[in-house]
Design a protein around this motif. Structure first.
Motif, PDB file in Angstrom:
ATOM      1  N   SER A 193       0.942  -1.008  -0.027  1.00  0.00           N
ATOM      2  CA  SER A 193      -0.023  -0.009  -0.086  1.00  0.00           C
ATOM      3  C   SER A 193       0.864   1.313  -0.014  1.00  0.00           C
ATOM      4  O   SER A 193       2.128   1.151   0.209  1.00  0.00           O
ATOM      5  CB  SER A 193      -0.999  -0.050   1.350  1.00  0.00           C
ATOM      6  OG  SER A 193       0.015   0.115   2.438  1.00  0.00           O
ATOM      7  N   VAL A 194       0.131   2.469  -0.362  1.00  0.00           N
ATOM      8  CA  VAL A 194       0.949   3.759  -0.244  1.00  0.00           C
ATOM      9  C   VAL A 194       1.723   3.883   1.101  1.00  0.00           C
ATOM     10  O   VAL A 194       2.750   4.257   1.465  1.00  0.00           O
ATOM     11  CB  VAL A 194       0.072   4.654  -0.615  1.00  0.00           C
ATOM     12  CG1 VAL A 194       0.972   6.147  -0.419  1.00  0.00           C
ATOM     13  CG2 VAL A 194      -0.357   4.679  -2.062  1.00  0.00           C
ATOM     14  N   GLN A 195       0.811   3.530   2.235  1.00  0.00           N
ATOM     15  CA  GLN A 195       1.310   3.809   3.569  1.00  0.00           C
ATOM     16  C   GLN A 195       2.517   2.974   3.800  1.00  0.00           C
ATOM     17  O   GLN A 195       3.567   3.463   4.379  1.00  0.00           O
ATOM     18  CB  GLN A 195       0.250   3.395   4.591  1.00  0.00           C
ATOM     19  CG  GLN A 195       0.586   3.834   6.103  1.00  0.00           C
ATOM     20  CD  GLN A 195       0.986   5.237   6.192  1.00  0.00           C
ATOM     21  OE1 GLN A 195      -0.023   6.246   6.047  1.00  0.00           O
ATOM     22  NE2 GLN A 195       2.182   5.651   6.597  1.00  0.00           N
ATOM     23  N   GLU A 196       2.394   1.740   3.379  1.00  0.00           N
ATOM     24  CA  GLU A 196       3.552   0.771   3.728  1.00  0.00           C
ATOM     25  C   GLU A 196       4.723   1.174   3.156  1.00  0.00           C
ATOM     26  O   GLU A 196       5.911   0.875   3.428  1.00  0.00           O
ATOM     27  CB  GLU A 196       3.106  -0.562   3.351  1.00  0.00           C
ATOM     28  CG  GLU A 196       3.998  -1.805   3.980  1.00  0.00           C
ATOM     29  CD  GLU A 196       3.507  -3.078   4.038  1.00  0.00           C
ATOM     30  OE1 GLU A 196       3.986  -3.881   4.770  1.00  0.00           O
ATOM     31  OE2 GLU A 196       2.733  -3.302   2.935  1.00  0.00           O
ATOM     32  N   ILE A 197       4.592   1.643   1.640  1.00  0.00           N
ATOM     33  CA  ILE A 197       6.035   1.985   1.038  1.00  0.00           C
ATOM     34  C   ILE A 197       6.558   3.258   1.604  1.00  0.00           C
ATOM     35  O   ILE A 197       7.780   3.400   1.904  1.00  0.00           O
ATOM     36  CB  ILE A 197       5.728   2.183  -0.668  1.00  0.00           C
ATOM     37  CG1 ILE A 197       7.119   2.237  -1.210  1.00  0.00           C
ATOM     38  CG2 ILE A 197       5.114   3.714  -0.843  1.00  0.00           C
ATOM     39  CD1 ILE A 197       6.990   2.145  -2.839  1.00  0.00           C
ATOM     40  N   ILE A 198       5.762   4.292   2.274  1.00  0.00           N
ATOM     41  CA  ILE A 198       6.402   5.155   3.146  1.00  0.00           C
ATOM     42  C   ILE A 198       7.080   4.799   4.349  1.00  0.00           C
ATOM     43  O   ILE A 198       8.418   5.282   4.617  1.00  0.00           O
ATOM     44  CB  ILE A 198       4.975   6.282   3.483  1.00  0.00           C
ATOM     45  CG1 ILE A 198       4.611   6.877   2.469  1.00  0.00           C
ATOM     46  CG2 ILE A 198       5.614   7.123   4.585  1.00  0.00           C
ATOM     47  CD1 ILE A 198       3.340   7.686   2.569  1.00  0.00           C
ATOM     48  N   ASP A 199       6.486   3.675   4.950  1.00  0.00           N
ATOM     49  CA  ASP A 199       6.985   3.253   6.196  1.00  0.00           C
ATOM     50  C   ASP A 199       8.466   2.583   5.717  1.00  0.00           C
ATOM     51  O   ASP A 199       9.349   2.432   6.710  1.00  0.00           O
ATOM     52  CB  ASP A 199       6.003   2.350   6.919  1.00  0.00           C
ATOM     53  CG  ASP A 199       4.743   3.126   7.375  1.00  0.00           C
ATOM     54  OD1 ASP A 199       5.013   4.302   7.651  1.00  0.00           O
ATOM     55  OD2 ASP A 199       3.785   2.459   7.766  1.00  0.00           O
ATOM     56  N   MET A 200       8.276   1.794   4.692  1.00  0.00           N
ATOM     57  CA  MET A 200       9.398   0.923   4.332  1.00  0.00           C
ATOM     58  C   MET A 200      10.679   1.780   3.944  1.00  0.00           C
ATOM     59  O   MET A 200      11.894   1.415   3.869  1.00  0.00           O
ATOM     60  CB  MET A 200       8.946  -0.238   3.358  1.00  0.00           C
ATOM     61  CG  MET A 200       8.213  -1.239   3.966  1.00  0.00           C
ATOM     62  SD  MET A 200       7.925  -2.629   2.620  1.00  0.00           S
ATOM     63  CE  MET A 200       7.250  -4.041   3.505  1.00  0.00           C
ATOM     64  N   VAL A 201      10.358   3.168   3.314  1.00  0.00           N
ATOM     65  CA  VAL A 201      11.510   3.842   3.203  1.00  0.00           C
ATOM     66  C   VAL A 201      12.316   4.229   4.343  1.00  0.00           C
ATOM     67  O   VAL A 201      13.621   3.900   4.193  1.00  0.00           O
ATOM     68  CB  VAL A 201      11.102   5.192   2.267  1.00  0.00           C
ATOM     69  CG1 VAL A 201      12.166   6.129   2.328  1.00  0.00           C
ATOM     70  CG2 VAL A 201      10.489   4.894   0.854  1.00  0.00           C
ATOM     71  N   GLY A 202      11.826   4.457   5.295  1.00  0.00           N
ATOM     72  CA  GLY A 202      12.579   4.757   6.626  1.00  0.00           C
ATOM     73  C   GLY A 202      13.129   3.427   7.104  1.00  0.00           C
ATOM     74  O   GLY A 202      14.310   3.300   7.451  1.00  0.00           O
ATOM     75  N   LEU A 203      12.587   2.389   6.958  1.00  0.00           N
ATOM     76  CA  LEU A 203      13.093   1.008   7.272  1.00  0.00           C
ATOM     77  C   LEU A 203      14.325   0.601   6.356  1.00  0.00           C
ATOM     78  O   LEU A 203      15.261   0.192   6.818  1.00  0.00           O
ATOM     79  CB  LEU A 203      11.967  -0.012   7.454  1.00  0.00           C
ATOM     80  CG  LEU A 203      12.376  -1.347   7.687  1.00  0.00           C
ATOM     81  CD1 LEU A 203      12.839  -1.458   9.296  1.00  0.00           C
ATOM     82  CD2 LEU A 203      11.169  -2.639   7.327  1.00  0.00           C
TER      83      LEU A 203
END
Lengths: 181, 352
Positions: free
Chosen positions: B142-152
């Motif tokens: 999802s869009v939210q998950e790609i946002i979170d995964m960039v930080g990770l």
């Protein structure tokens, strides 16, 4: 429960994608889950442009669907493609200014209105997308008209500011036609 | 931060800026170009480095150089571009510098098309370049998950000094969804002690993937393998949906993973007890959890936008514990809920 899977489709430039975004922004403003996904193939240039918008109280799984619960078709190719796909019990909004065939479905609610002509009377045929959106929202009750007006104010680009009022009128004119259908 | 309606490509790019991305080098390719476009404005605005290179070959070597200098750096591309980067990816792995790459997968092989696909799975998880290495591969749905995964991704890349890839697809890149961006983080002011920053007043640092002499290079490889073993032990990520009482197990990632959450909902309504495991890391792979769930299940259905690439990893993990079926769509076709349901019903009937 509020849940609608809508396809907006028309020629490139008719504003199908923008009408879809307006619905997505409105859903989001009412704290619903939303997804908006365009068709983006190069084969679409000059042909039809469409987007799928899901607005729901539930978290959204599949953002792409075969059978929408509603379809807004702004031109003939879109009518031919999506009219047969609408789920039974669903809604079909047809821009009769550019679609000269009638739906033969008796298991869906068909709202046929000359959206481009209505928009032209209000000052610009390019507002046909918003006329059709008004009809869709009247038929589905998915979001409040006030919310859509707010989103129009926020997302109509600077150079189109002068069209804010006419667009609001277009929205309500579409709704009024749907009500009288 | 409030929720916004964000396109996946813009979301990953802005998330990178807010996670202190210092430099981006890239070359446009659909379906990820909006990410590059967004960064071309935002990085300049923030006084950081954005450069559109003359090719993906040039871009990845600029990324390599910046990473050697201890700069937080990334690039983004899609299949054909990633293929051009393969040499650089291997040098980056051999040099053990942290780099983040977003790959918005499109239909292949060759120029293929620009529709969503998942056929770069093997490329990313198993053979991103010559030599023995594997990138750590994250798979957002999802869009939210790609946002979170960039930080990770930045965190993991720097923790292990390794290559981290985010395996998106055209659908994740092009979709708009309500999501929340992280707050703006300041750019790091210090450089890691291994970075090549000018050796005035200290021992010089040497970063290279050249290791002449077989034993010398074997030592480097053994160290790499040790690190990969550590990644494998610590960084497996996945999400499960309704697996507790599941008779049948769905396995899918990315866009197909989220489509399968709809399948689970519909199947449960139809009285089929199905659960879903959605890998969030493609390497390392959730093989232990998959084995455990397969042992409790009558059958497993793997769904991919490929001819069955993750399928091979599932087969290895399940190792005969349950029958496995596969549903794959190719060339940019996205599988729909009804066709997956049909295969699920077939599997249900076959294993009753």
């Amino acid at each position: 429960m509020r849940h609608e899977e809508t396809i907006f489709s028309g020629f490139g430039g008719q504003g199908a994608l923008f009408a879809g975004q307006l619905l997505a922004y409105s859903g989001m403003a009412e704290d619903l889950h939303v997804t908006w996904i365009p068709s983006y193939g190069p084969e679409m240039r000059g042909g039809t442009a469409n987007c799928t918008v899901i607005v729901s109280e539930m978290e959204i799984g599949a953002p792409i669907i075969r059978h929408p619960t509603a379809a807004v078709v702004l031109n003939l190719p879109s009518m031919e493609k999506y009219e047969p796909l609408v789920k039974p019990g669903g809604v079909l909004v047809v821009n009769t200014s550019l679609v000269d065939i009638e739906s033969e479905r008796d298991d869906i609610r068909v709202i046929a209105l000359p959206a481009s002509d209505i928009a032209e009377e209000l000052g610009n045929a390019r507002m046909a997308n918003v006329v059709a959106l008004g009809a869709l929202i009247e038929a589905t009750g998915l979001v409040d008209f006030e919310t859509v007006e707010q989103q129009l104010e926020e997302h109509l680009s600077e150079r189109q500011r002068e069209w804010l009022k006419p667009n609001k009128k277009a929205l309500h004119e579409g709704a009024a036609r749907a009500k009288s259908e | 931060m409030a929720k916004e309606l964000l396109k996946g490509n813009v979301a990953f790019a802005e998330a990178a800026v807010r996670n202190g991305l210092e430099a981006y080098f890239g070359y446009p390719i659909t379906p990820q170009s909006e990410g590059l476009e967004h960064l071309s404005g935002r990085l300049i605005e923030e006084g950081r480095v954005f450069l559109q290179a003359e090719s993906e070959v040039a871009a990845i070597n600029m990324v390599y150089g910046a990473a050697c200098a201890g700069v937080r750096v990334m690039t983004s591309t899609s299949g054909p571009g990633l293929a051009l980067m393969a040499e650089g990816l291997s040098y980056i792995a051999g040099s053990e510098v942290p780099v983040v790459i977003v790959n918005m997968m499109r239909g292949g092989p060759g120029l293929g098309n620009i529709q969503p696909a998942q056929a770069d799975y093997n490329f990313m998880t198993k053979s991103a370049g010559h030599g023995d290495f594997r990138p750590l591969v994250l798979a957002p749905s999802s869009v939210q998950e790609i946002i979170d995964m960039v930080g990770l991704a930045f965190e993991l890349a720097e923790k292990y000094r390794t290559l981290v890839m985010i395996a998106g697809d055209g659908s994740i890149g092009q979709m708009m969804e309500s999501a929340e961006l992280p707050p703006m983080q300041p750019v790091r002011e210090t450089r890691p002690d291994w970075a090549v920053t000018g050796a005035k007043g200290r021992e010089k640092n040497v970063i290279t993937s050249l290791a002449l002499g077989a034993e010398n290079l074997e030592r480097l490889n053994l160290r790499l393998q040790e690190k990969l073993a550590e990644v494998k032990a610590n960084e497996v990520r996945y999400q499960t949906y309704d697996t507790d009482d599941a008779d049948l197990l769905l396995i899918a990632y990315g866009t197909v993973g989220r489509i399968c959450t709809s399948v689970v909902r519909e199947a449960r309504k139809a009285g089929i007890k199905v659960g879903l495991l959605r890998p969030q890391t493609l390497w390392p792979f959730a093989e232990d959890k998959i084995r455990e769930l397969a042992e409790q299940a009558r059958g497993v259905l793997v769904v991919e936008m490929s001819a069955g690439q993750m399928l091979e990893d599932v087969e290895r993990a399940v190792a005969g514990a349950a029958p496995i079926r596969f549903h794959g769509r190719l060339g940019g076709v996205v599988p729909m809920v009804d066709e997956i349901m049909a295969d699920l019903k077939k599997l249900d009937a076959e294993t009753k």
